[in-house]
Design an enzyme around this catalytic site. Structure first.
Site, mmCIF file in Angstrom:
data_model
loop_
_atom_site.group_PDB
_atom_site.id
_atom_site.type_symbol
_atom_site.label_atom_id
_atom_site.label_comp_id
_atom_site.label_asym_id
_atom_site.label_seq_id
_atom_site.Cartn_x
_atom_site.Cartn_y
_atom_site.Cartn_z
ATOM 1 C CG ASP A 77 123.506 46.240 150.323
ATOM 2 O OD1 ASP A 77 123.181 45.841 151.457
ATOM 3 O OD2 ASP A 77 124.222 45.571 149.558
ATOM 4 C CG ASP A 80 123.172 42.824 153.178
ATOM 5 O OD1 ASP A 80 122.582 43.901 152.997
ATOM 6 O OD2 ASP A 80 124.271 42.552 152.657
ATOM 7 C CE1 TYR A 229 127.678 46.813 146.924
ATOM 8 C CE2 TYR A 229 127.423 46.436 149.273
ATOM 9 C CZ TYR A 229 126.929 46.362 147.981
ATOM 10 O OH TYR A 229 125.677 45.843 147.762
ATOM 11 C CD GLU A 474 122.312 39.647 148.145
ATOM 12 O OE1 GLU A 474 122.237 40.224 149.236
ATOM 13 O OE2 GLU A 474 123.357 39.082 147.751
#
Length: 626
Positions: A77, A80, A229, A474
């Site tokens: 995603d 990571d 999430y 990120e």
């Protein structure tokens, strides 16, 4: 995390933002190509022969094996190595929507095939993850154990357990979003691969039935997802969202009736939204239903669909500052929702503004706001302003797309890009070793994560390019997905857009002509002698009048022409009468910005300034070559 340093003073901010400034144009075609390329860096599984991000290699090859199912493939995603189903499905939905609306423009820019390959990489995985009508695997890997390690995907030693939803452990939001992704993708492949399109639609039907029949929030079943999430909005928005996409994909009246009968009770007509993203889909539902209404498809549900339409317009009005309650923006004009990965909301909202502008143009309508009517062109101009900010037209002159422009993030919070490629050095990088040897390095990433859109600046346009500043550095797939459509739209100029006609995504051609490159503005060199290894080139990128004064924006590029690394650079700047960004002032001279300590051979840095005079005098005072 280190405390962020504000890089601009309030006086220059006041001067800059009191002016109606406009910046130079961007190469949207180049940005489009880069934004699609990012998805190849996020691939999990066996990489194909035509893989263009060559520093990546195969990874996650045993995913699902312990559960007796093949879950190899899909996307990581963000920075990571976990495969989270909900944001991955939203990513695929938004990529598909981009192709559905602007497939011809993607083709004209030579990127339709790449965009369709990016969608198929996701849907191939979803087919595997949906082995039975009422079973869907929604996560591979565990965020807690994954975040404990800093490893390349190719070296992963973390837990790769697979997590699923089923009738006893429901997840209507996850199943609904995946149904939406499969339905939208079925439209993408309808002409080029009809058998695959039918397979996707079959999965979408089953997943919607699963989501609607066995209701519940997915993070109550896959509890390891809550921290990363969590489904704050619940699942009603995903059920409506999936129904809207299934209707668009199938023309089956059942799904149109579902939207009409459940719009009020499920919040589709009630929620006035200020965001759109992987969790909250209402604004997207309202935009699609408004489209159905404009197409004359509402039928007996016209009163309900009109209420969806009103909420869609509420969202659009809030974006352009014409609503009863408007979306917050930074001083530089960027939508601001939250500090952590704010750019996801920027790209998603800008996409809705783009398509809604074209819907209005196609229907010869205008946006009706509490502060007056807004022409479709104004809505598109707003979306363009957000993209231009993202690409570098902002107070810091920073591009938040990696690899685009001269000044972009170099220390991205991303495991794969921050560790030397396994193809360069195959020596195994252990779990904690990655933190010790790579995460803490105050140096540029060894692998450029081309096209990645990072989290972006804070509420005051400040940004720190530091790897441990994960809130800002990120990237995420769902940051990029909506950009495909916007950039294709902007790269193709105005033209005529008939977005209310039946969708016909063109089949990608084997060879597609590339667009002509935009002419480059002429550069004016200043104070650069033939014996000096440092060149300085200035250009005026825009000008405007305000209260009888003419203001100019200048971009200055400093290039290290030597074969060594440039350090301790000191610049002398005289005849400067306005604010400057991209350098750090020390006494009477200027040095590298705080996010840059040196300039490698052949590399450049850019800074900008604004004043009401001819170019400032810029020269090199001192430097060291190492």
């Amino acid at each position: 995390m280190e405390k962020l340093t504000r890089l601009v003073s309030m006086a220059p901010l006041f001067l800059l933002f009191s002016l109606p400034f406009a910046f130079a144009g961007h190469d949207y075609g180049q940005a489009l190509s880069k934004s699609i390329l990012f998805f190849e860096a996020q691939r999990s599984g066996y990489l194909p022969r035509n893989q263009r991000i060559t520093w990546r290699a195969n990874s996650g090859l045993n995913d699902g094996k312990a559960s007796g199912v093949d879950l190899v493939g899909g996307y990581y995603d963000a920075g990571d190595n976990v495969k989270f189903g909900l944001p991955m499905a939203f990513t695929v939905t938004m990529m598909s929507w981009s192709i559905i609306e602007y497939g011809k423009q993607l083709a004209a820019n030579g990127e339709l095939r790449h965009a369709m390959e990016a969608v198929k990489w996701g849907t191939d995985y979803f087919i595997k993850a949906h082995p039975q009508p009422y079973v869907l695997y929604g996560e591979v890997g565990d965020g807690n154990s994954d975040h404990y390690c800093w490893q390349r995907p190719e070296d992963m030693t973390t837990d790769r357990r697979a997590y699923k939803i089923d009738p006893s452990n429901p997840g209507s939001d996850l199943a609904g979003e995946t149904a939406a992704a499969m339905a939208a993708a079925s439209i993408v492949f309808r002409r080029s691969n009809p058998a695959y399109s039918r397979e996707l639609l079959r999965h979408a039907y089953q997943l919607f039935d699963f989501a609607d029949k066995y209701r519940g929030k997915y993070d109550g079943s896959i509890t390891v997802a809550q921290k990363y999430y969590g489904s704050v909005s619940g699942y009603n928005d995903e059920l409506l969202w999936a129904a809207a996409w299934l209707y668009q994909a199938s023309n089956n009246e059942f799904y149109l009736n579902y939207l009409g009968k459940n719009g009020d009770s499920m919040g589709g007509t009630g929620w006035a939204m200020s965001e759109f993203g992987w969790d909250v889909k209402y604004a997207g539902v309202q935009t699609l239903v408004a489209k159905f209404l404009m197409q004359g498809k509402a039928g007996q549900h016209a009163p309900v669909f009109e209420r969806y339409h009103q909420k869609a317009e509420y969202f659009m009005c809030s974006l352009v500052g014409k609503g009863s309650r408007n979306i917050q923006k930074t001083p530089g004009g960027l939508i601001f929702r939250q500090r952590w990965n704010n750019m996801q909301f920027v790209t998603s909202a800008s996409f809705l503004a783009t398509v809604y502008s074209d819907y209005l143009t196609s229907s010869r309508g205008s946006l009706k706001c509490s502060a007056g009517n807004v022409a479709p062109s104004q809505l598109l101009s707003f979306a363009k302003s957000q993209v231009d900010y993202l690409l570098g037209d902002n107070p810091r002159a920073t591009s938040y797309m990696v690899g685009y422009g001269n000044n972009y993030p170099r220390q991205v919070h991303h495991r794969g890009s921050s560790i030397v490629s396994v193809k360069v050095n195959p020596k195994f990088v252990a779990c904690r070793q990655g933190y010790a040897n790579w995460y803490t390095r105050k140096a540029s990433d060894p692998n450029v994560l081309t096209g990645a859109v990072v989290g972006g600046p804070d509420a005051y346009d400040n940004f720190a390019d530091e790897r441990d500043n994960y809130e800002q550095t990120e990237p995420a797939t769902y940051n990029n997905a909506p950009l495909l459509g916007i950039l294709a739209r902007l790269a193709s100029g105005d033209g005529r857009y008939k977005q209310l006609l039946p969708v016909a995504v063109p089949a990608p051609n084997p060879v597609i002509a590339k667009p002509k490159p935009a002419p480059k503005p002429k550069l004016t060199p200043t104070h650069a002698s033939s014996s000096n290894p440092i060149t300085i080139e200035q250009k005026m990128t825009s000008s405007w009048n305000d209260r009888g004064n003419t203001y100019y924006r200048y971009s200055t590029v400093v290039t290290n022409k030597s074969y060594k690394t440039l350090k301790d650079l000191k610049l002398s700047i005289s005849k400067l009468y306005g604010p400057i960004w991209g350098l750090t002032k020390s006494g009477n001279s200027y040095g590298f910005p705080k996010w840059l300590s040196s300039l490698p051979a052949g590399k450049s840095l850019e800074f900008v300034y604004i004043h009401s005079a001819s170019p400032a005098d810029v020269s090199v005072s001192s430097y060291n070559l190492a």
